[in-house]
Each structure stands twice: as C-alpha cells, then as structure tokens.
Design an enzyme around this catalytic site. Structure first.
Site, PDB file in Angstrom:
ATOM      1  N   HIS A  86       0.812  -1.229   0.000  1.00  0.00           N
ATOM      2  CA  HIS A  86       0.000   0.000   0.000  1.00  0.00           C
ATOM      3  C   HIS A  86       0.846   1.281   0.000  1.00  0.00           C
ATOM      4  O   HIS A  86       0.806   2.086  -0.928  1.00  0.00           O
ATOM      5  CB  HIS A  86      -0.895   0.053   1.244  1.00  0.00           C
ATOM      6  CG  HIS A  86      -1.766  -1.133   1.464  1.00  0.00           C
ATOM      7  ND1 HIS A  86      -2.800  -1.459   0.634  1.00  0.00           N
ATOM      8  CD2 HIS A  86      -1.773  -2.063   2.457  1.00  0.00           C
ATOM      9  CE1 HIS A  86      -3.421  -2.533   1.098  1.00  0.00           C
ATOM     10  NE2 HIS A  86      -2.811  -2.920   2.201  1.00  0.00           N
TER      11      HIS A  86
HETATM   12  O1  RIB Z   1      -5.367   0.135   4.240  1.00  0.00           O
HETATM   13  C1  RIB Z   1      -3.989   0.172   4.160  1.00  0.00           C
HETATM   14  C2  RIB Z   1      -3.430   1.343   4.917  1.00  0.00           C
HETATM   15  O2  RIB Z   1      -3.784   1.246   6.300  1.00  0.00           O
HETATM   16  C3  RIB Z   1      -1.927   1.441   4.886  1.00  0.00           C
HETATM   17  O3  RIB Z   1      -1.555   2.800   4.929  1.00  0.00           O
HETATM   18  C4  RIB Z   1      -1.539   0.755   6.166  1.00  0.00           C
HETATM   19  O4  RIB Z   1      -0.249   1.134   6.605  1.00  0.00           O
HETATM   20  C5  RIB Z   1      -2.607   1.220   7.095  1.00  0.00           C
HETATM   21  O5  RIB Z   1      -2.308   2.510   7.560  1.00  0.00           O
END
Ligand code: RIB
Ligand code: CA
Length: 325
Positions: A243
């Site tokens: 992500h």
């Molecule tokens: O949904 C994924 C996100 O949520 C990423 O930024 C992870 O690190 C959490 O913060």
C-alpha cells in the site's frame, strides 16, 4: 521528483509505512523535510519511535519526526496489532531509537513548513487523515501553500479492508478524509484498487533476507508477520499488499499509473454500514462532472503490477545507507 520539492510524510508506522520510508530514503534525489505521525496501525508515539528507528537505520536521524493525533475527530480509534504487531513493526521488538521526536505537534509542523516553503511542499499521507484536517483548520490558506497531496486510502471498485466497503485510513477518520478531499488542493488518491494488485511475495522477502544488509535484514524481519496476515485474511499465500510504498513511488513519479481518472470523490460519514466508504463517480469519465459537491481527485485505479520487484531492487541497491553492510 521535481528538484525543488520537499516531502512531508504523514504516517502511522506500521510495516508498509516503514517500507515506504525506506523506499524514499533510498533515492538521493528525494528530499524528506519531516515525518509526522498519526494513530492508525499503532498509536502515534509508537509510530514516531518506529519512524526514528527507520531513520537511524539509514543514518538519517537529521529528519525531524513530529507526533500527531492520538485519535480521530470523534475521539475514537481502531489500531491494527493483528496486521502490524503490538509494536507496529511485526513484533520484532527492536531496541529504542537513540533520538526522540521533536516537541512541535504534527499539524503545526505541517503548517509551519508549508508557510516557510510556499508552493514546494508535497504531502504524502499514508495513515488516517486527522493531522492533515487539523492542519487545514489551523491554516485555511494551506491548500494554496502546498504543491500536491498524495494519499494512500480508499476503495473504489475494490472491497474495503476493514469493512466490506471501507479502507483503513479513511475508515479511521471519515470526517477528516472528507475535509481533506474537499480542501481544494490537488490530490492524488491511491486506493486499494491499485495497492492490492501490487504485492510483495515470500520469494522477494527471502531475497531481502539473503542480501543481508542492515536494511534488508530489517525489512525481511518486519515482513514476516505481515505476510502471515495477508496469507490468512486476503491472498491465501504468503504475499502482501504494497500500500504505502506504492503511494510513495507514485508521489515521486517513479510509478506512472496506467489508469488514473480525475473524478469526483466523496466519503460517507454517516453511521450506517457504509461509514468510511469512498465513492468515486467513475461515470464522470463518460458523462462529465455532476454537481455533487464532491472534490475532483486523481484516483489511481491501475498500475503495472511490477512494483514488488522495484521495491526489493531499491532496498537491495548500492545507494549509500541502503547497500550491503
Ligand atoms: O489500508 C492500508 C493502509 O492502512 C496502509 O496505509 C496501512 O499502513 C494502514 O495505515
Ligand atoms: Ca499506513
């Protein structure tokens, strides 16, 4: 990355946040002016300590780290020890960093740096948007001072990861997300639609472990729990979503999205089952923008699915501080 640009990374460090920071720190052309932390994967104090650990690992303890919001605009929070470990770094229980966060609160730092560097600050937000919303409240001119905002968050055509429709960063503070999206600054949103298709695999984790530098040993260790979680709850095999590093790579122009329409995006802030849902009007590609009041946002829907290798190549590179010990 444009040479005059300074990044402020707002994060909830967190395993993939740590990977995003290391990815950026591995490029000598990227200038990180500060890191600010927010609740999310862990509490903001722990996220700050984790950030300081990462900075220390690569000899960049000169970058200031400021602590931000403990909870969302309603005074609640949901942390994610099941995904990121009780320590936020995969239960690796690393020693305390040698340095400490600065005293200035995160939102105040964001406002100060934007005022001091008008038109050159790029905000990269990879946690709940509470600090950014607070900064907008402190300085209503912030949208004119900041060059760009890149956000990892949301789920458009992809299901959510904390509810059937809501992604964690938006779901943790939907009111803040709506304020930030509607602030009138240029925003690139990197939702699950893109990040869930950019994975790091067990094979790549082994490559990191075998490379054996302090940075790759650290990343292989923190990825262990993360890959377990994704194997159990998402992919059925040991691979995990990139992500935050993907959002970082898009922010600095390393990854050029294959599909990224500029469309109205709104956030559901009601208390029903859709709370935290991001709604992108993808009809806008064909029908023009309706008068919905939603902000026009660049939404990254597709990338080339080759980022896992790029991330691992970067971490195994001979860039000073990241290379073999
Ligand atoms: O949904 C994924 C996100 O949520 C990423 O930024 C992870 O690190 C959490 O913060
Ligand atoms: Ca994050």
């Amino acid at each position: 990355m444009a040479s005059e640009e300074t990044l402020i990374v707002d994060c909830d460090t967190g395993i993939d946040d740590a990977l995003a920071l290391l990815y950026l720190l591995g490029d000598p052309g990227v200038r990180i002016g500060a890191v600010t932390t927010v609740f999310g994967n862990t509490d903001p104090g722990t996220a700050a300590l984790n950030t300081l650990r990462v900075l220390e690992l690569v000899g960049r303890s000169d970058i200031p780290v400021a602590v931000g919001a403990e909870h969302n605009r309603r005074g609640s929070r949901h942390l994610a020890p099941d995904v990121h470990g009780a320590d936020g770094l995969g239960n690796t229980d690393l020693p305390a960093p040698r340095t400490s966060p600065i005293a200035e609160p995160a939102a105040e730092l964001i406002v100060r740096m934007a005022r001091e560097n008008p038109g050159t600050v790029h905000l990269l937000a990879v946690g709940p948007l509470t600090n950014l919303a607070a900064a907008l409240q402190l300085e209503p001119e912030l949208p004119r001072l900041v060059k760009h905002v890149t956000i990892m968050g949301g789920a458009m055509l992809h299901p959510g990861n904390v509810t059937p429709v809501a992604e964690a960063n938006i779901s943790n503070d939907p009111e803040a997300a709506r304020i930030v999206l509607r602030a009138g600054w240029p925003v690139t949103l990197v939702p699950l639609d893109a990040t869930m298709t950019e994975a790091i695999t067990e094979e790549q984790r082994r490559r990191l472990a075998e490379f054996g530098s302090p940075v790759t040993t650290f990343t292989a260790a923190i990825l262990d729990l993360y890959l377990d979680f994704y194997a159990q709850h998402a992919f059925g095999e040991r691979k995990a979503a990139c992500h935050d590093p993907l959002a970082a790579a898009i922010a600095v122009g390393d990854v050029e999205p294959l599909l990224a329409p500029v469309v109205p995006v709104d956030v559901e802030t009601g208390d029903g089952p859709a709370r935290g849902m991001t709604i992108a009007d993808l009809r806008g590609q064909y029908r023009g923008f309706p008068e919905s009041g939603a902000a026009a946002v660049r939404v990254v829907l597709e990338t080339d699915r080759a980022f896992g290798d790029r991330l691992v190549d970067r971490l195994c590179s001979d860039v000073p501080n990241l290379g073999a010990a």
